[in-house]
Design a protein around this motif. Structure first.
Motif, mmCIF file in Angstrom:
data_model
loop_
_atom_site.group_PDB
_atom_site.id
_atom_site.type_symbol
_atom_site.label_atom_id
_atom_site.label_comp_id
_atom_site.label_asym_id
_atom_site.label_seq_id
_atom_site.Cartn_x
_atom_site.Cartn_y
_atom_site.Cartn_z
ATOM 1 N N LEU A 168 -11.278 -40.898 -16.809
ATOM 2 C CA LEU A 168 -11.490 -39.407 -16.941
ATOM 3 C C LEU A 168 -12.997 -39.452 -18.026
ATOM 4 N N MET A 169 -13.026 -40.200 -18.793
ATOM 5 C CA MET A 169 -14.059 -40.379 -19.843
ATOM 6 C C MET A 169 -15.546 -40.545 -19.181
ATOM 7 N N THR A 193 -16.578 -39.091 -16.919
ATOM 8 C CA THR A 193 -17.167 -37.924 -16.410
ATOM 9 C C THR A 193 -17.776 -37.217 -17.629
ATOM 10 N N LYS A 194 -17.415 -37.510 -18.811
ATOM 11 C CA LYS A 194 -17.887 -37.002 -20.042
ATOM 12 C C LYS A 194 -19.317 -37.398 -20.474
ATOM 13 N N THR A 195 -20.238 -36.982 -19.811
ATOM 14 C CA THR A 195 -21.743 -37.288 -19.779
ATOM 15 C C THR A 195 -22.131 -37.134 -21.371
ATOM 16 N N MET A 196 -22.283 -35.941 -21.891
ATOM 17 C CA MET A 196 -22.556 -35.584 -23.174
ATOM 18 C C MET A 196 -21.918 -36.738 -24.237
ATOM 19 N N GLU A 197 -20.440 -36.871 -24.042
ATOM 20 C CA GLU A 197 -19.945 -37.782 -25.026
ATOM 21 C C GLU A 197 -20.114 -39.139 -24.881
ATOM 22 N N THR A 253 -9.739 -43.531 -25.977
ATOM 23 C CA THR A 253 -10.738 -43.131 -27.152
ATOM 24 C C THR A 253 -11.505 -44.097 -27.602
#
Length: 147
Positions: free
Chosen positions: A64-65, A67-71, A135
């Motif tokens: 899932l991470m 998909t978290k482009t900004m992070e 994480t």
């Protein structure tokens, strides 16, 4: 009567999901470390080669991470800054792991560089297809590691 109420309250509290937890934190098994090693070593090898964008893309592929482009962009920027400051990676090693279950562990890696250590904390989850990161935290602050 008061003893019965206190006993009932104690039982209700003990059964509460917010309080009832497994305090047996154990290190990762040797088998679990060996299973996660290809993923972790690939990540550090790519970082050592200087391509943090690829390192994170590969590490988070299929999670899932991803998909978290900004992070991920923030992680890349922080990682680039740390290694521009500390220099190239010379070595990495697992220095600590804490598992709250056989499938959920936090690992602490010491990443040696030309100018000192950097610490990476990776939380790993074992799914049927293998270990995956949930994480990651990168820092040069070591004081909390010795408590």
């Amino acid at each position: 009567m008061l003893n019965a109420i206190l006993a009932a309250a104690a039982l209700a509290t003990a059964a509460s999901p917010a309080i009832a937890r497994n305090d047996d934190v154990r290190p990762m098994s040797n088998e679990a470390v060996a299973e996660s090693r290809p993923m972790v070593d690939g990540f550090f090898q790519t970082l050592k080669a200087g391509d943090s964008a690829k390192a994170y893309a590969d590490l988070f592929d299929g999670t899932l991470m991803a998909t978290k482009t900004m992070e991920i962009q923030n992680l890349i920027a922080q990682t680039n800054f740390i290694f521009q400051t500390y220099g190239s990676i010379t070595h990495w090693s697992l220095v600590k792991s804490d598992c709250i279950s056989p499938n959920l562990c936090q690992t602490t890696y010491q990443v040696d560089t030309n100018n000192g250590p950097v610490i990476m904390l990776l939380t790993l989850y074992r799914r049927p297809s293998g270990w995956m990161p949930t994480t990651i935290y990168i820092t040069d602050v070591t004081q909390g590691l010795f408590n």
